[in-house]
Design an enzyme around this catalytic site. Structure first.
Site, short mmCIF file in Angstrom:
data_model
loop_
_atom_site.label_atom_id
_atom_site.label_comp_id
_atom_site.label_asym_id
_atom_site.label_seq_id
_atom_site.Cartn_x
_atom_site.Cartn_y
_atom_site.Cartn_z
N SER A 1 0.84 -1.22 -0.03
CA SER A 1 -0.03 -0.01 -0.04
C SER A 1 0.88 1.27 -0.15
O SER A 1 2.11 1.12 0.41
CB SER A 1 -1.01 0.12 1.09
OG SER A 1 -1.56 1.23 1.41
N TYR B 1 -2.48 -0.23 10.61
CA TYR B 1 -2.64 -0.74 9.12
C TYR B 1 -1.10 -0.40 8.39
O TYR B 1 -0.77 -1.26 7.69
CB TYR B 1 -3.65 0.08 8.56
CG TYR B 1 -3.88 -0.50 6.97
CD1 TYR B 1 -4.30 -1.53 6.37
CD2 TYR B 1 -3.61 0.46 5.88
CE1 TYR B 1 -4.30 -2.10 5.24
CE2 TYR B 1 -3.64 0.33 4.59
CZ TYR B 1 -3.81 -0.98 4.23
OH TYR B 1 -4.11 -1.38 2.81
#
Length: 245
Positions: A142, A155
């Site tokens: 990501s 995250y």
């Protein structure tokens, strides 16, 4: 002929989002795809649609946090097709929240899926690829692997871990096995559905207004896979043009 014609590509998290888009695209280019996810009904439907379009797909229910299931998933690919050319470690979750909310169970789940899931994929696939003398890991990280945003601390930590794991794996495996990390910016998916914190949910709703389709990330995955054996695409970052971060 497509450069991925006949390649065996195993995909985790294949029931939606990037995994589903990658499965459809790669199968359309001649890859033999092995679909894994928890939602077996969606896998069955996806495999049937790929077959109806002339592609080759099989599926197996998979929880990437269970090492034995990951091993069985890779074994299924090898039993059916005789090898595994690519393992796409795509499964991930994103229940964002500020640290002060103390959603510890959600932290644990992110670590289990986003980090252990990738490691279990490597543990299952690496011995097979070493024995074959070739293979390719594609790990989905990501833009959160490069910078941390409020409410995404845990995250982002898991995606920093995927980045470190990918880089370390590349340095350890030598020239026979390729390793690619694909880091999407904001992309259309079901990831935000797992957010239980209301503030984080509203933030993500606004943030995702500029999201790009999952098919855009699938194209990046295809690019990495279809390169000739002597070319190892290590990192790809794909952001919406309108994104500042």
């Amino acid at each position: 002929m497509s450069a991925i014609q006949g390649k065996v590509v195993a995909i985790t998290g294949a029931s939606s989002g990037i995994g589903e888009a990658a499965a459809r695209l790669l199968a359309s280019r001649g890859a033999q795809v092995v679909l894994g996810a928890r939602r077996e009904d969606r896998l069955e439907k996806l495999a049937a649609e790929i077959a109806a379009d002339g592609g080759t797909a099989i599926y197996q229910k998979l929880d990437v946090t269970k090492r034995e299931q990951m091993e069985a998933f890779v074994r299924t690919a090898c039993d059916r097709f005789g090898r595994i050319d690519v393992l796409l470690n795509n499964a991930g979750i994103m229940p964002l929240s500020p640290l002060e909310s103390l959603k510890v169970e959600e932290w644990d789940r992110m670590i289990d899926v986003n980090v252990r899931g990738v490691l279990y994929g490597i543990a299952a696939g690496l011995p097979v690829m070493k024995k074959q003398g070739y293979g390719h890991f594609v790990n989905i990280a990501s833009i959160g692997a490069y910078s941390v945003t409020p409410s995404a601390t845990v995250y982002c930590a898991t995606k920093y871990a995927v980045r470190a794991i990918s880089d370390g794996l590349r340095k350890e495996v030598g020239s026979d096995i390729r390793v690619t990390q694909v880091s999407p910016g904001v992309t259309e998916s079901e990831l935000a559905d797992s957010i239980t914190d209301e503030g984080a949910r509203q933030f993500m709703k606004e943030y995702r207004r500029i999201s790009i389709p999952a098919s855009s990330i699938a194209q990046a995955i295809l690019f990495a896979i279809e390169q000739p054996p002597e070319v190892d695409v290590n990192e790809i970052i794909v952001r919406p043009t309108a994104s500042a971060v």
